[in-house]
Design a protein around this motif. Sequence first.
Motif, short mmCIF file in Angstrom:
data_model
loop_
_atom_site.label_atom_id
_atom_site.label_comp_id
_atom_site.label_asym_id
_atom_site.label_seq_id
_atom_site.Cartn_x
_atom_site.Cartn_y
_atom_site.Cartn_z
N ALA A 296 -1.89 18.51 -57.62
CA ALA A 296 -3.11 18.18 -58.37
C ALA A 296 -4.10 19.33 -58.41
CB ALA A 296 -3.77 16.94 -57.75
N GLY A 297 -4.10 20.17 -57.34
CA GLY A 297 -5.10 21.23 -57.27
C GLY A 297 -4.65 22.56 -57.83
N PHE A 298 -3.33 22.75 -58.02
CA PHE A 298 -2.85 24.04 -58.51
C PHE A 298 -1.84 23.91 -59.64
CE2 PHE A 298 0.28 27.55 -58.21
CZ PHE A 298 -0.56 28.59 -58.55
N ALA A 299 -0.72 23.20 -59.39
CA ALA A 299 0.37 23.19 -60.36
C ALA A 299 -0.05 22.63 -61.71
CB ALA A 299 1.55 22.39 -59.80
N VAL A 300 -0.65 21.44 -61.72
CA VAL A 300 -1.02 20.81 -62.99
C VAL A 300 -2.17 21.54 -63.69
CG1 VAL A 300 -1.84 18.68 -64.06
CG2 VAL A 300 -0.11 18.58 -62.27
N PRO A 301 -3.23 21.96 -62.98
CA PRO A 301 -4.28 22.73 -63.67
C PRO A 301 -3.78 24.04 -64.27
CG PRO A 301 -5.14 21.86 -61.60
CD PRO A 301 -3.65 21.60 -61.61
N VAL A 302 -2.86 24.72 -63.57
CA VAL A 302 -2.33 25.97 -64.13
C VAL A 302 -1.50 25.67 -65.38
CG1 VAL A 302 -0.74 27.89 -63.71
CG2 VAL A 302 -2.38 27.23 -61.96
N PHE A 303 -0.70 24.60 -65.33
CA PHE A 303 0.04 24.22 -66.53
C PHE A 303 -0.92 23.91 -67.67
CE2 PHE A 303 1.37 20.57 -69.12
CZ PHE A 303 2.41 21.15 -69.82
N ALA A 304 -1.98 23.17 -67.38
CA ALA A 304 -2.97 22.84 -68.42
C ALA A 304 -3.60 24.11 -68.98
CB ALA A 304 -4.05 21.93 -67.84
N PHE A 305 -3.82 25.09 -68.12
CA PHE A 305 -4.42 26.35 -68.58
C PHE A 305 -3.52 27.04 -69.60
CE2 PHE A 305 -4.52 30.99 -68.06
CZ PHE A 305 -5.82 31.26 -68.46
N PHE A 306 -2.22 27.05 -69.35
CA PHE A 306 -1.31 27.73 -70.28
C PHE A 306 -0.93 26.86 -71.47
CE2 PHE A 306 -0.44 30.42 -66.52
CZ PHE A 306 -0.62 31.66 -67.11
N ALA A 307 -1.03 25.53 -71.33
CA ALA A 307 -0.56 24.64 -72.40
C ALA A 307 -1.65 24.26 -73.39
CB ALA A 307 0.04 23.37 -71.79
N ALA A 308 -2.90 24.25 -72.96
CA ALA A 308 -3.97 23.70 -73.81
C ALA A 308 -4.68 24.74 -74.66
CB ALA A 308 -5.01 22.98 -72.93
N GLY A 309 -4.33 26.01 -74.50
CA GLY A 309 -5.06 27.06 -75.20
C GLY A 309 -4.66 27.23 -76.64
N VAL A 310 -5.03 26.32 -77.49
CA VAL A 310 -4.74 26.43 -78.92
C VAL A 310 -5.90 27.13 -79.62
CG1 VAL A 310 -5.65 24.10 -79.30
CG2 VAL A 310 -4.20 25.16 -81.03
N SER A 311 -5.59 28.10 -80.43
CA SER A 311 -6.61 28.86 -81.14
C SER A 311 -6.88 28.24 -82.51
CB SER A 311 -6.16 30.32 -81.31
OG SER A 311 -7.10 31.04 -82.08
N LEU A 312 -8.15 27.98 -82.78
CA LEU A 312 -8.56 27.42 -84.07
C LEU A 312 -9.36 28.42 -84.89
CD1 LEU A 312 -9.70 23.89 -82.82
CD2 LEU A 312 -7.51 24.51 -83.85
N ARG A 313 -9.32 29.69 -84.47
CA ARG A 313 -10.14 30.70 -85.16
C ARG A 313 -9.72 30.88 -86.62
NH1 ARG A 313 -9.58 35.88 -81.52
NH2 ARG A 313 -7.47 35.04 -81.41
N ASP A 314 -8.44 30.97 -86.86
CA ASP A 314 -7.96 31.19 -88.23
C ASP A 314 -7.27 29.96 -88.80
OD1 ASP A 314 -8.81 33.88 -88.05
OD2 ASP A 314 -6.93 34.42 -87.03
N ALA A 315 -7.47 28.82 -88.16
CA ALA A 315 -6.76 27.61 -88.59
C ALA A 315 -7.47 26.94 -89.77
CB ALA A 315 -6.66 26.63 -87.43
N ASP A 316 -6.69 26.33 -90.62
CA ASP A 316 -7.21 25.52 -91.71
C ASP A 316 -7.43 24.10 -91.17
OD1 ASP A 316 -7.83 24.12 -93.99
OD2 ASP A 316 -6.09 24.80 -95.15
N LEU A 317 -8.68 23.78 -90.83
CA LEU A 317 -8.96 22.50 -90.18
C LEU A 317 -8.57 21.32 -91.05
CD1 LEU A 317 -12.40 23.17 -88.42
CD2 LEU A 317 -10.10 23.15 -87.44
N ALA A 318 -8.73 21.46 -92.37
CA ALA A 318 -8.34 20.37 -93.26
C ALA A 318 -6.85 20.11 -93.18
CB ALA A 318 -8.75 20.71 -94.70
N ALA A 319 -6.06 21.21 -93.11
CA ALA A 319 -4.60 21.05 -93.00
C ALA A 319 -4.22 20.46 -91.65
CB ALA A 319 -3.92 22.41 -93.19
N VAL A 320 -4.94 20.85 -90.59
CA VAL A 320 -4.65 20.31 -89.26
C VAL A 320 -4.94 18.81 -89.21
CG1 VAL A 320 -5.32 20.37 -86.82
CG2 VAL A 320 -5.06 22.52 -88.10
#
Length: 450
Positions: A296-320
Amino acid sequence: MTEPRPSPDRPRGIGRLFRRTSWPEARFLADILRTETVGGGLLLAGAVIALVWANSPWGDRYADLGAWVPLPGADGLHLDLSLSAWAADGLLAIFFFVVGLELKREFVAGELRDPRRAALPVVAAVGGMVAPALIYVAVNLAAGGDALEGWAIPTATDIAFALAVLAVVGAYLPQGLRAFLLTLAVVDDLLAISIIAIFYTADFSPLPLLAALLPIAAFGLLVQRRRTWWWALLPLAFTAWTLVHASGVHATVAGVLLGFTVPVLGDRRGKVGPPGGEHRPGLAEHLEHRWRPISAGFAVPVFAFFAAGVSLRDADLAAVLTDPIVLGVVAGLVLGKPLGILGSTYLLARFTRAKLDEDIGWWDLLGVALLAGIGFTVSLLIGELAFGSGSLADDHVKTAVLAGSVLSATLAAVVLSRRNRAYRRIALRERVDADGDGVPDVYQDRPNGH
């Protein structure tokens, strides 16, 4: 409060739903809640940091970090994995090892050992997985193609997030609801593991999987004899993980299998007594207390760190927002989960003549069912397995899982916070310990402490 006995005109069946558990079980649940609350906070922190970094001017460095391969020459052992893959395949194996310990404990000494009491969380968990999957398929049926590969994404519940929200907004809710949520999540994890192993296994090689049985058996032999030598158990566990990973089955399954080998019950207290007498805590509880903080204190937070980083800078929000994958995942989590859990529980109560405990109402169950719509860790993992890490569809899945989880958590918080105020007096009464023996009086009013 004594447990109601079946009347002559009432058939013996499941009886009261959400009944109060025994005092040792209540203490175990309290320990779980405290740990998972902290874990949920760290999980949220990892996801937030990833989102901020991925959408900052330094977002490329975040992507490069996840794609970095620490062991580039280990392709023969299938260990030439990127950091993000190590987090998903390696660190999550620790999480699933703890899940395996939980599952075995529930089946041997917990809520699931009694088939009548196990019926409710099992049926609710199945309903809570079937309904989201059907909703996702219905939304994506017209799109067809690869979109249908993600049918299992909205079926999973993230217990760390769900329990963290419950602890914040539901301090005075009946303990039966907490026990139900925990047991539901355990069954949910078992079903999710089965789905991953059966439906998301690519390039299956049976020989490495058969070879993995040898280190798993050796691990099981040692723990059954209470030989907890770290220098022997850790290499055996890593060997089993490596072979399962090489077989094409997701490597986290190795963690579950290793957890299943650990004994739950210790020696019976005293040298005499009935065969079903009280046992000392077994090795499973000891290992769970030791590895849960790491999970709970290391494995899952590290996975969340690498899995949740979706970039929306150049994304078409309407298409998403109009992507059927996004709509299916959000609808499955926010609508499918509560509909499946509420519907299956209602049918169970209807056809078995079971009734809710007198302290619990259907509005309480609605709040918990909404909490089950918080799908994060396993949902993101299934999304990567379905569409491939780093793909456009996988990025849309991350957006959908985050949006659906936040919406589910918000709706659950609104419902449960209102119900929490109504249960404040009941919770205070249940904490009374007039005789000062350390056990609340309400648990001493029941026959045999059950």
